[in-house]
Design an enzyme around this catalytic site. Sequence first.
Site, PDB file in Angstrom:
ATOM      1  N   HIS A   1      20.704  -5.714  54.751  1.00 51.95           N
ATOM      2  CA  HIS A   1      21.804  -6.592  55.157  1.00 51.95           C
ATOM      3  C   HIS A   1      23.129  -6.131  54.564  1.00 51.95           C
ATOM      4  O   HIS A   1      24.074  -6.915  54.475  1.00 51.95           O
ATOM      5  CB  HIS A   1      21.484  -8.044  54.767  1.00 51.95           C
TER       6      HIS A   1
ATOM      7  N   GLU B   1      23.908  -1.974  30.344  1.00 49.36           N
ATOM      8  CA  GLU B   1      24.311  -2.255  28.974  1.00 49.36           C
ATOM      9  C   GLU B   1      24.332  -1.024  28.091  1.00 49.36           C
ATOM     10  O   GLU B   1      25.275  -0.820  27.345  1.00 49.36           O
ATOM     11  CB  GLU B   1      23.304  -3.230  28.330  1.00 49.36           C
TER      12      GLU B   1
ATOM     13  N   LYS C   1      25.974  -8.964  20.074  1.00 54.88           N
ATOM     14  CA  LYS C   1      24.653  -9.568  20.192  1.00 54.88           C
ATOM     15  C   LYS C   1      24.721 -11.047  20.544  1.00 54.88           C
ATOM     16  O   LYS C   1      23.957 -11.543  21.342  1.00 54.88           O
ATOM     17  CB  LYS C   1      23.900  -9.374  18.872  1.00 54.88           C
TER      18      LYS C   1
ATOM     19  N   TRP D   1      34.666  -8.221  16.724  1.00 53.08           N
ATOM     20  CA  TRP D   1      34.531  -7.972  18.158  1.00 53.08           C
ATOM     21  C   TRP D   1      35.793  -8.569  18.751  1.00 53.08           C
ATOM     22  O   TRP D   1      35.954  -9.786  18.802  1.00 53.08           O
ATOM     23  CB  TRP D   1      33.286  -8.675  18.687  1.00 53.08           C
TER      24      TRP D   1
ATOM     25  N   ASN E   1      35.271 -16.204  12.675  1.00 51.29           N
ATOM     26  CA  ASN E   1      34.546 -15.902  13.925  1.00 51.29           C
ATOM     27  C   ASN E   1      34.914 -16.981  14.922  1.00 51.29           C
ATOM     28  O   ASN E   1      34.974 -18.154  14.545  1.00 51.29           O
ATOM     29  CB  ASN E   1      33.033 -16.029  13.736  1.00 51.29           C
ATOM     30  N   GLY E   2      35.064 -16.617  16.182  1.00 54.16           N
ATOM     31  CA  GLY E   2      35.337 -17.621  17.204  1.00 54.16           C
ATOM     32  C   GLY E   2      36.693 -17.377  17.835  1.00 54.16           C
ATOM     33  O   GLY E   2      37.266 -16.291  17.719  1.00 54.16           O
TER      34      GLY E   2
ATOM     35  N   GLU F   1      16.683  -7.662  35.528  1.00 57.00           N
ATOM     36  CA  GLU F   1      16.662  -7.373  34.093  1.00 57.00           C
ATOM     37  C   GLU F   1      16.715  -5.855  33.839  1.00 57.00           C
ATOM     38  O   GLU F   1      17.433  -5.390  32.954  1.00 57.00           O
ATOM     39  CB  GLU F   1      15.415  -8.016  33.453  1.00 57.00           C
TER      40      GLU F   1
ATOM     41  N   CYS G   1      31.481 -11.144  16.233  1.00 54.45           N
ATOM     42  CA  CYS G   1      32.026 -10.970  14.898  1.00 54.45           C
ATOM     43  C   CYS G   1      30.971 -11.398  13.871  1.00 54.45           C
ATOM     44  O   CYS G   1      30.179 -12.301  14.134  1.00 54.45           O
ATOM     45  CB  CYS G   1      33.283 -11.773  14.634  1.00 54.45           C
TER      46      CYS G   1
ATOM     47  N   ARG H   1      26.896  -7.648  15.706  1.00 58.20           N
ATOM     48  CA  ARG H   1      27.691  -8.778  16.197  1.00 58.20           C
ATOM     49  C   ARG H   1      29.103  -8.367  16.598  1.00 58.20           C
ATOM     50  O   ARG H   1      29.836  -9.142  17.193  1.00 58.20           O
ATOM     51  CB  ARG H   1      27.781  -9.863  15.118  1.00 58.20           C
TER      52      ARG H   1
ATOM     53  N   LYS I   1      19.716  -3.956  31.775  1.00 57.29           N
ATOM     54  CA  LYS I   1      19.437  -3.102  30.609  1.00 57.29           C
ATOM     55  C   LYS I   1      20.100  -1.738  30.781  1.00 57.29           C
ATOM     56  O   LYS I   1      20.709  -1.209  29.867  1.00 57.29           O
ATOM     57  CB  LYS I   1      17.918  -2.955  30.476  1.00 57.29           C
TER      58      LYS I   1
HETATM   59  C1  AGP Z   1      20.733  -8.896  26.718  1.00 54.67           C
HETATM   60  O1  AGP Z   1      20.369  -7.571  26.688  1.00 54.67           O
HETATM   61  C2  AGP Z   1      22.151  -9.125  26.576  1.00 54.67           C
HETATM   62  N1  AGP Z   1      22.679  -8.548  25.412  1.00 54.67           N
HETATM   63  C3  AGP Z   1      22.693 -10.493  26.921  1.00 54.67           C
HETATM   64  O2  AGP Z   1      22.613 -10.598  28.307  1.00 54.67           O
HETATM   65  C4  AGP Z   1      22.024 -11.739  26.285  1.00 54.67           C
HETATM   66  O3  AGP Z   1      20.742 -11.911  26.793  1.00 54.67           O
HETATM   67  C5  AGP Z   1      22.902 -12.969  26.572  1.00 54.67           C
HETATM   68  O4  AGP Z   1      24.144 -12.781  25.974  1.00 54.67           O
HETATM   69  C6  AGP Z   1      22.281 -14.256  26.092  1.00 54.67           C
HETATM   70  O5  AGP Z   1      22.105 -14.263  24.715  1.00 54.67           O
HETATM   71  P1  AGP Z   1      21.245 -15.379  24.008  1.00 54.67           P
HETATM   72  O6  AGP Z   1      19.838 -15.197  24.483  1.00 54.67           O
HETATM   73  O7  AGP Z   1      21.396 -15.119  22.552  1.00 54.67           O
HETATM   74  O8  AGP Z   1      21.808 -16.696  24.431  1.00 54.67           O
END
Ligand code: AGP
Length: 617
Positions: free
Chosen positions: A515, A499, A612, A74, A100-101, A492, A2, A27, A496
């Site tokens: 395995h 996501e 984010k 969000w 927010n929260g 990673e 948010c 956000r 990506k």
């Molecule tokens: C990364 O592409 C993601 N959006 C997510 O995994 C992110 O890295 C994770 O939420 C941690 O965020 P931060 O680095 O702001 O703590």
Amino acid sequence: MCGIVGYIGSKKATPILIDGLMSLEYRGYDSAGIATIEKDAIKVMKDKGRVKNLYNLDGIDKLSGTVGIAHTRWATHGKPSKENAHPHMDNSGKFVVVHNGIIENYADLRDFLISKGYTFLSETDTEVIPNLIHYYYTNGPVSVLKDESEKFLGAVKSAVYDLKGSYAIEAISTICPDEVIVVRKDSPLVIGKADGENYIASDIPAILKYTKEFYLLDDNEFAIIKSNNIRFFDNSLVEHNKAVKNIEWDANAAGKDGYEDYMLKEIFEQPTSIRETIGSRFRLGEKCSFDDIEISKEYLENVNRIFFVACGTAMHAGLVGKNLMEKLCHIPTEVDIASEFRYRNPIIDEHTLCIYISQSGETADTIAALKLAKSKGAKTLAISNVIGSSITREADYSIYTHAGPEIAVASTKAYTSQVVLVAILAMHFAEILGSSDKLEIESLKKDIIDLPSKIEQILDNTEPIKDFAKKIYTEKDMFFLGRGTDYSVALEGSLKLKEISYIHSEAYAAGELKHGPIALIENGVTVIGIVTDKNLVEKSISNIQEVITRGAKTLVITNQILPNNNFDYVINIPETNPLISPILSVVPMQLLSYYISKFKGLDVDKPRNLAKSVTVE
Ligand code: AGP
């Protein structure tokens, strides 16, 4: 999660609020809304969907108020809908908030308010807040408070006292039409100070074009913001002074700079962001130095275990860090997911160093994991991209990646800068301890300095990656394989892809495939192999051969001359020290996910269901 914006001054608030929401949309983006104080009433306008939908709301262009609050959501409690969108108003129409929260005890508070005759229009946890403010405003200790402004603040304070959970709140009222009250706990909020006007946001970049002077609100701190003054109060409502912080970020750095998407811009920024991360932290022939931390040999000699704790991509940077710390410093190192670490009662004491990596510095689980380690007597070190973020304010030591604002939800340049910074930290510790050969460290330094130009080489030749993306973008499943550090970067690459392309993918340590997961390999399945460590080439290639035999289509990302060449695609990348090779091998994977997402016509920067900064558990 948010985004919050606020404005108070002499200009029309609406365009400023919507503009700020646009830049905070990463956000949260399932609904948005604003509230402004018009002549004698508060006008709330909100809708489901993206921020730009606000422009289509009937009458939004007629709003002329110069005080307003705004929110991009969000969803946590209640589906994305107009009713659940913020701002939320109390039953009397006098108090309006954005939040927010998460309010964890909202059900009890709601029951309490219902028992007092209040009704609710939304499914949100937030709607209890304006009604609690109204409740305490009408039932509060009026006599001890001097004026309406303090009475309003007193009501906000009493309401907040009842809340369990995390919050950043903006509140406005018809009772005090010339002010905004804000408070936060475990959710970020900043106030931008300008001439005759003030701005509020959950992130600095949203209001960076208006000012460079910021107040970073602390947990349990309140502020009454008027157009030309800001008063700060602690949680007993004792007033105090607060120092303003100058933020040197370039406002243009938060724009798209001609790129189609923020993610593409941020991928291409990596040579620059890595140079910034290196900064003056080391030069060839000189020892590494950190202005921001002072760690003694005596302390490090007593550290018997290091933990890297983080979430998502930042945790993947920690995996590379483990290798670096163990190889260069010979200190046993573990990597933990913050949401697991915080509840698994890890064995920690004063001989443990816990390193927390967080781009935003606001990730709820990472902050909680940090507080836990502190309470057990460990030293904590934060690695963040955001100066003054919550995690850096909690930690014993903080160091910054200086990668510049990262806006796309999918992290790219933050990851490469995190790995670079961890590598410099590991060299620094090794130099203090004398635990590694000087020539070995010198050669690693040279490799780190060369990274930006090697990334430029990869970025100069994106066509083969785009070409491969075009061939596979309709697929449903993919696999990423690697050994050693290549496995950590496979994780990673897979994250990506999930996501931003919504393609299911799995990353496996290449030797682990047989395995179990190899049962999933069938004709035409795409497997991406990462092969960058010359000591492991033969082993990794054998594993890739095993999937080729079973009909897989393969892309191999490598810096080696491979013994055989029956792969469908090979992406060659420059060679570097295996300890830091993920910084190069991740780049083709970032681009691959990006192009797949574009071919699928998806919103690269704002993937569904994601935000984010994950400020809730
Ligand atoms: C990364 O592409 C993601 N959006 C997510 O995994 C992110 O890295 C994770 O939420 C941690 O965020 P931060 O680095 O702001 O703590």
